[in-house]
Design a protein around this motif. Structure first.
Motif, PDB file in Angstrom:
ATOM      1  N   GLY A 151       0.790  -1.220   0.000  1.00  0.00           N
ATOM      2  CA  GLY A 151       0.000   0.000   0.000  1.00  0.00           C
ATOM      3  C   GLY A 151       0.820   1.265   0.000  1.00  0.00           C
ATOM      4  O   GLY A 151       0.284   2.351  -0.261  1.00  0.00           O
ATOM      5  N   ASP A 155       3.269   3.966  -7.809  1.00  0.00           N
ATOM      6  CA  ASP A 155       2.715   3.292  -8.981  1.00  0.00           C
ATOM      7  C   ASP A 155       3.801   2.794  -9.925  1.00  0.00           C
ATOM      8  O   ASP A 155       3.692   1.697 -10.493  1.00  0.00           O
ATOM      9  N   ARG A 159       3.995  -1.102 -11.152  1.00  0.00           N
ATOM     10  CA  ARG A 159       3.884  -1.529 -12.553  1.00  0.00           C
ATOM     11  C   ARG A 159       5.031  -2.443 -12.951  1.00  0.00           C
ATOM     12  O   ARG A 159       4.870  -3.304 -13.821  1.00  0.00           O
ATOM     13  N   GLU A 181      -8.135   0.190   1.251  1.00  0.00           N
ATOM     14  CA  GLU A 181      -8.591   1.254   0.359  1.00  0.00           C
ATOM     15  C   GLU A 181      -7.683   1.416  -0.859  1.00  0.00           C
ATOM     16  O   GLU A 181      -8.061   2.032  -1.847  1.00  0.00           O
ATOM     17  N   ARG A 182      -6.476   0.871  -0.798  1.00  0.00           N
ATOM     18  CA  ARG A 182      -5.557   0.945  -1.939  1.00  0.00           C
ATOM     19  C   ARG A 182      -5.767  -0.201  -2.930  1.00  0.00           C
ATOM     20  O   ARG A 182      -5.242  -0.179  -4.039  1.00  0.00           O
ATOM     21  N   GLY A 184      -8.315  -1.267  -4.722  1.00  0.00           N
ATOM     22  CA  GLY A 184      -8.966  -0.929  -5.978  1.00  0.00           C
ATOM     23  C   GLY A 184      -8.005  -0.295  -6.960  1.00  0.00           C
ATOM     24  O   GLY A 184      -8.037  -0.579  -8.165  1.00  0.00           O
ATOM     25  N   HIS A 185      -7.137   0.563  -6.454  1.00  0.00           N
ATOM     26  CA  HIS A 185      -6.140   1.198  -7.318  1.00  0.00           C
ATOM     27  C   HIS A 185      -5.161   0.166  -7.865  1.00  0.00           C
ATOM     28  O   HIS A 185      -4.774   0.223  -9.040  1.00  0.00           O
ATOM     29  N   LEU A 186      -4.765  -0.782  -7.035  1.00  0.00           N
ATOM     30  CA  LEU A 186      -3.854  -1.833  -7.499  1.00  0.00           C
ATOM     31  C   LEU A 186      -4.496  -2.663  -8.603  1.00  0.00           C
ATOM     32  O   LEU A 186      -3.826  -3.047  -9.574  1.00  0.00           O
ATOM     33  N   ASP A 188      -6.733  -1.593 -10.701  1.00  0.00           N
ATOM     34  CA  ASP A 188      -6.694  -0.759 -11.905  1.00  0.00           C
ATOM     35  C   ASP A 188      -5.332  -0.855 -12.595  1.00  0.00           C
ATOM     36  O   ASP A 188      -5.248  -0.949 -13.824  1.00  0.00           O
ATOM     37  N   LEU A 189      -4.265  -0.826 -11.793  1.00  0.00           N
ATOM     38  CA  LEU A 189      -2.921  -0.930 -12.358  1.00  0.00           C
ATOM     39  C   LEU A 189      -2.706  -2.285 -13.026  1.00  0.00           C
ATOM     40  O   LEU A 189      -1.978  -2.403 -14.012  1.00  0.00           O
ATOM     41  N   VAL A 218     -13.047  -4.438  -2.462  1.00  0.00           N
ATOM     42  CA  VAL A 218     -13.246  -3.458  -3.532  1.00  0.00           C
ATOM     43  C   VAL A 218     -14.739  -3.199  -3.669  1.00  0.00           C
ATOM     44  O   VAL A 218     -15.563  -3.857  -3.048  1.00  0.00           O
ATOM     45  N   GLN A 222     -15.584  -2.968  -9.999  1.00  0.00           N
ATOM     46  CA  GLN A 222     -14.524  -3.961  -9.794  1.00  0.00           C
ATOM     47  C   GLN A 222     -15.068  -5.215  -9.121  1.00  0.00           C
ATOM     48  O   GLN A 222     -14.727  -6.338  -9.516  1.00  0.00           O
TER      49      GLN A 222
END
Length: 366
Positions: A151, A155, A159, A181-182, A184-186, A188-189, A218, A222
């Motif tokens: 977390g 980025d 990647r 909370e992180r 969902g962003h992961l 997306d990546l 999530v 997602q």
């Protein structure tokens, strides 16, 4: 998903206290937020009351070049003590020393670092080093430590890390992540193709609980995508999901996902062999009574084969009076009578009489 979150928290506390997880299994019966607070208190108790010796060693490392301090860490301290000392240093100084250490030593030390100091140190480390340490942690199978760090990683590093880490490691790390909370962003990546590969790994490698935990952390599109990817797995592997959920009583994690499926996807789940047994269907009904997930369960019931729907109807009709009344009140509250009435029609006369006598049903009839 409280049961899965409680399981993850118990594993983290066991690692923190250096005990076997089985010794702390009683924690899984407690509210997960209480267990999480207990972990935070344990971290404070362990790291804030460190012996004066650690502060003296930390003070000494400030007097020598970072390379010398790194050599002392390897030769004299070892990974555990070196991590404890790093937690007593300013983040910039700790990062300077870490950059002089071999990656395997750093990866082993990470497991013993004060979790509250991770972000300050990670923010000061070279990206190349972050990537190498993360990959080393994955190779060691140390997913709990990865869950602490992921977390806080930038980025650009993530990647580069994701292609070097296998799907099972991604799932296990997501299960153990300290910053849900992180997640969902992961995802997306990761991209759609890699997410599909990760869910396929859950089916192939017996990691359905980890996948359910990730789905529970999530939201929105997602979560629906994960549900559809799971439903698209080969029949035998999807059947293993239901079997796992039944064995571990994880219906509160699965049913909200089933509710997100399209009609054909839901029918695919409803026709699985594992959902035909009276024991499994009875277990689902009891879990739904305990969790109040009738709105999530009834669309699945509607898709079940006739014989399975009859089992659900008989199980619901035989519920103790308080549970039956709670069922009716929840159904009335969420206006689910249209889905419930076909079940009532399948019940025997005694069960129908009990249902019709319930205050909630009388209110509906009136």
């Amino acid at each position: 998903m409280d049961k899965l979150r409680g399981r993850a928290e118990t594993l983290k506390i066991a690692r923190l206290l250096d005990v076997e997880p089985d010794a702390l299994v009683f924690l899984q019966a407690l509210p997960v937020d209480d267990v999480r607070r207990f972990r935070a208190q344990s971290v404070a108790a362990l790291f804030d009351r460190a012996p004066d010796m650690l502060d003296r060693i930390a003070a000494a490392t400030r007097l020598v070049p970072a390379g010398v301090a790194a050599a002392i860490s390897q030769k004299a301290l070892g990974p555990r003590l070196a991590a404890a000392v790093a937690g007593r240093l300013e983040p910039a100084r700790a990062a300077d020393i870490i950059e002089k250490l071999p990656v395997p030593f750093t990866a082993e030390s990470c497991a013993h670092l004060d979790p509250r100091r991770i972000k300050g140190i990670v923010d000061r480390l070279d990206e190349n080093l972050l990537v190498r340490v993360a990959v080393a942690l994955a190779e060691r199978g140390d997913h709990l430590t990865m869950g602490r760090f992921v977390g806080h990683l930038p980025d650009a590093a993530l990647r580069r890390i994701l292609p070097q880490v296998d799907d099972a490691a991604v799932l296990r790390t997501g299960f153990a992540i300290d910053d849900p909370e992180r997640l969902g962003h992961l995802i997306d990546l990761m991209g759609a193709e890699r997410l599909a590969s990760v869910i396929a790994s859950a089916a192939a490698d017996g990691l359905w609980p980890e996948a359910l935990a990730v789905a529970g952390m999530v939201t929105g599109e997602q979560r629906g995508r994960i549900a559809s990817l799971a439903a698209a797995q080969p029949r035998d592997r999807l059947d293993s999901l239901v079997t796992t959920v039944a064995e571990q009583d994880l219906w509160e994690s699965l049913l909200p996902l089933v509710a997100l499926l399209g009609e054909q996807e839901r029918r695919t789940v409803a026709e699985l062999p594992s959902l035909r047994g009276a024991d499994v269907l009875g277990g689902v009904v009891r879990a739904v009574v305990a969790t109040g997930l009738w709105a999530e369960f009834l669309p699945l019931v509607d898709a079940l084969p006739d014989a399975s729907r009859k089992v659900v109807a008989d199980t619901a009709g035989a519920l103790p009076a308080p549970d039956l009344d709670a069922l009716a009140r929840e159904v009335d509250k969420q206006d689910l009578w249209e889905l419930v009435m076909p079940l009532v029609e399948l019940m025997d006369d005694d069960a129908k009489t009990r249902i019709f006598a319930l205050p909630a049903f009388q209110d509906q009839a009136g």
